[in-house]
Scaffold this motif. Sequence first.
Motif, PDB file in Angstrom:
ATOM      1  N   PHE A   1       0.848  -1.200   0.000  1.00 16.50           N
ATOM      2  CA  PHE A   1       0.000   0.000   0.000  1.00 16.50           C
ATOM      3  C   PHE A   1       0.883   1.250   0.000  1.00 16.50           C
ATOM      4  O   PHE A   1       1.867   1.327   0.741  1.00 16.50           O
ATOM      5  N   TYR A   2       0.528   2.233  -0.836  1.00 16.07           N
ATOM      6  CA  TYR A   2       1.242   3.499  -0.886  1.00 16.07           C
ATOM      7  C   TYR A   2       0.212   4.632  -0.953  1.00 16.07           C
ATOM      8  O   TYR A   2      -0.796   4.521  -1.658  1.00 16.07           O
ATOM      9  N   SER A   3       0.444   5.695  -0.232  1.00 15.48           N
ATOM     10  CA  SER A   3      -0.404   6.882  -0.353  1.00 15.48           C
ATOM     11  C   SER A   3       0.467   8.120  -0.292  1.00 15.48           C
ATOM     12  O   SER A   3       1.535   8.124   0.331  1.00 15.48           O
ATOM     13  N   ALA A   4      -0.008   9.173  -0.959  1.00 13.26           N
ATOM     14  CA  ALA A   4       0.720  10.442  -0.959  1.00 13.26           C
ATOM     15  C   ALA A   4      -0.302  11.571  -0.995  1.00 13.26           C
ATOM     16  O   ALA A   4      -1.257  11.534  -1.768  1.00 13.26           O
ATOM     17  N   ALA A   5      -0.111  12.554  -0.126  1.00 13.47           N
ATOM     18  CA  ALA A   5      -0.984  13.723  -0.081  1.00 13.47           C
ATOM     19  C   ALA A   5      -0.137  14.978  -0.212  1.00 13.47           C
ATOM     20  O   ALA A   5       0.966  15.063   0.328  1.00 13.47           O
ATOM     21  N   CYS A   6      -0.674  15.955  -0.937  1.00 14.15           N
ATOM     22  CA  CYS A   6       0.041  17.215  -1.130  1.00 14.15           C
ATOM     23  C   CYS A   6      -0.940  18.361  -0.933  1.00 14.15           C
ATOM     24  O   CYS A   6      -2.005  18.389  -1.566  1.00 14.15           O
ATOM     25  N   VAL A   7      -0.594  19.293  -0.051  1.00 19.72           N
ATOM     26  CA  VAL A   7      -1.475  20.410   0.284  1.00 19.72           C
ATOM     27  C   VAL A   7      -0.893  21.699  -0.277  1.00 19.72           C
ATOM     28  O   VAL A   7       0.285  22.018  -0.051  1.00 19.72           O
ATOM     29  N   THR A   8      -1.730  22.446  -1.032  1.00 23.92           N
ATOM     30  CA  THR A   8      -1.337  23.762  -1.549  1.00 23.92           C
ATOM     31  C   THR A   8      -2.523  24.717  -1.386  1.00 23.92           C
ATOM     32  O   THR A   8      -3.644  24.281  -1.118  1.00 23.92           O
TER      33      THR A   8
ATOM     34  N   LYS B   1       3.572   4.450   3.629  1.00 24.33           N
ATOM     35  CA  LYS B   1       3.811   3.163   2.961  1.00 24.33           C
ATOM     36  C   LYS B   1       3.552   2.053   3.964  1.00 24.33           C
ATOM     37  O   LYS B   1       3.827   2.177   5.157  1.00 24.33           O
ATOM     38  N   GLY B   2       3.002   0.942   3.482  1.00 23.57           N
ATOM     39  CA  GLY B   2       2.747  -0.182   4.386  1.00 23.57           C
ATOM     40  C   GLY B   2       2.207  -1.382   3.643  1.00 23.57           C
ATOM     41  O   GLY B   2       2.319  -1.493   2.417  1.00 23.57           O
ATOM     42  N   HIS B   3       1.605  -2.280   4.405  1.00 21.70           N
ATOM     43  CA  HIS B   3       1.031  -3.510   3.855  1.00 21.70           C
ATOM     44  C   HIS B   3      -0.452  -3.545   4.207  1.00 21.70           C
ATOM     45  O   HIS B   3      -0.826  -3.315   5.355  1.00 21.70           O
ATOM     46  N   PHE B   4      -1.297  -3.812   3.214  1.00 22.32           N
ATOM     47  CA  PHE B   4      -2.737  -3.800   3.467  1.00 22.32           C
ATOM     48  C   PHE B   4      -3.327  -5.211   3.451  1.00 22.32           C
ATOM     49  O   PHE B   4      -2.811  -6.118   2.806  1.00 22.32           O
TER      50      PHE B   4
ATOM     51  N   SER C   1       4.456   0.936   7.619  1.00 21.49           N
ATOM     52  CA  SER C   1       5.880   0.638   7.793  1.00 21.49           C
ATOM     53  C   SER C   1       6.748   1.886   7.669  1.00 21.49           C
ATOM     54  O   SER C   1       7.883   1.911   8.143  1.00 21.49           O
ATOM     55  N   GLN C   2       6.203   2.933   7.033  1.00 18.72           N
ATOM     56  CA  GLN C   2       6.998   4.152   6.848  1.00 18.72           C
ATOM     57  C   GLN C   2       6.083   5.356   6.657  1.00 18.72           C
ATOM     58  O   GLN C   2       5.080   5.297   5.949  1.00 18.72           O
ATOM     59  N   LYS C   3       6.423   6.462   7.334  1.00 21.10           N
ATOM     60  CA  LYS C   3       5.743   7.741   7.144  1.00 21.10           C
ATOM     61  C   LYS C   3       6.791   8.786   6.807  1.00 21.10           C
ATOM     62  O   LYS C   3       7.863   8.804   7.410  1.00 21.10           O
ATOM     63  N   GLN C   4       6.472   9.660   5.865  1.00 18.53           N
ATOM     64  CA  GLN C   4       7.436  10.690   5.463  1.00 18.53           C
ATOM     65  C   GLN C   4       6.717  12.021   5.269  1.00 18.53           C
ATOM     66  O   GLN C   4       5.818  12.135   4.428  1.00 18.53           O
ATOM     67  N   LEU C   5       7.085  13.014   6.055  1.00 15.17           N
ATOM     68  CA  LEU C   5       6.546  14.361   5.914  1.00 15.17           C
ATOM     69  C   LEU C   5       7.651  15.265   5.371  1.00 15.17           C
ATOM     70  O   LEU C   5       8.706  15.411   5.996  1.00 15.17           O
TER      71      LEU C   5
END
Length: 427
Positions: free
Chosen positions: A319-326, A340-343, A363-367
């Motif tokens: 599983f992968y997700s990405a959010a971008c705020v503007t 990122k992780g496993h679903f 498994s991983q968070k990145q800000l």
Amino acid sequence: MQKITPYLELDEEAKQLVDRAENKTITLTPSESAVLNQLIISLGVVCTKEDLLAAGWVDRVVAATSLTQCISTLRKKLEPYPEVVLRTIAGRGYQLNVSNRSHIKMLAVNDPVAVRDAIVDVSLLVKISGIVIAVMLMTYLWYSSDYHGLVKNAGTWNSEKTIQLNIGGIKQEVPLFYKDDVTHLHPSMWQKHLAPESNHLAQLTPYSGYAATDGNYYSMAVCPDYDKKGCPGHGLINIAATDLTPAGLNMDSFAELTKSMEQRIRYNRVIIPPTELGSSHFIEHHYHADIYYPVKGEMLVRSDISLSLIYEDDNSGKFYSAACVTDEGCLTTPIKYKVKGHFTQYREQIGELDVDVFQVKVSQKQLIKPDKVSSAAMPFYREIRKHEIIEEDLYFYRVYKDKETAVWIVPLLGNTVAWYKYDKVQI
């Protein structure tokens, strides 16, 4: 074979004791085997010395001491089995008794008949104790399981109500997903952010939609041009309110503003490292949505969110997700947040609606922290920062899906519902 306990037998022909629990044998003399056989036949009954002498030394006359010596050696050979007791009954003879403790070893027996006998013969107290222990073990395993966490989380949502939305002058009843403890569910909680005097979209056609709230975010997902074939994915409207004060959103201006915001360079991409995919071919199931957050007196903030699923079997994978705020004025350097992780995918029912629930083990968070944040985008930066610190399983709800689109409730910026475009990519 003469059964002594569920796991201990006398093999008369081979003249030996067979211990099935320990998988071993104990050799007996012919006289020991015959005497023990007679005691087993008369289990619990006193056997006279004469009867045992006749059984152990057929057609032979021997002294009484031969029987005494035989009983002594039998007792030594039965010592490993304290539940088997060979008693001397003064002035009468000998008696063999087997206590209920012999049933303790029944789980080590491969003989189904022995197991059945042990279960039938065991005392009521032992049965009740075993049932209680089994129930406690099952309860512990249930409460510590991943599925219990999913059921508990899904159980906080309801979908038994609908609300009426008025988008661009067209009114439509839509399903409502809401948390158990939310008390304010009047349609005005969603509608009041759209300025009634400017709520008109000339080219808007009858639509389908969903609404959701967790008590903090009041969101709506709308698909114009929806028909029996599904949602074509054009002109999707996703609005989430974070403030109770009416935002006064001019829908006509909103439609034009979203076009310009969505034509900018997108900073939000799910990039899957080749090392995570190996040499095999994969299919990436990709979903993307733009969600808008109107606040009175502030610039319009947009979050574009991408979700990617790569199945490793029928119901789990990467599983992968990405959010971008503007913001509309580009005053905020893009705030980017990746997970990122496993679903594991489950099918659950919320109210009367069937929903796909994705439990994500992170498994991983990145800000990626911005250089500057406008006042309009600051609440979202704080929300993401708090989310980054808290380590927990995440639950994503897919409440609708067709060939072109899907509707998700995503927990990245509050629990907001949005209509996502869907595409499938061969990697």
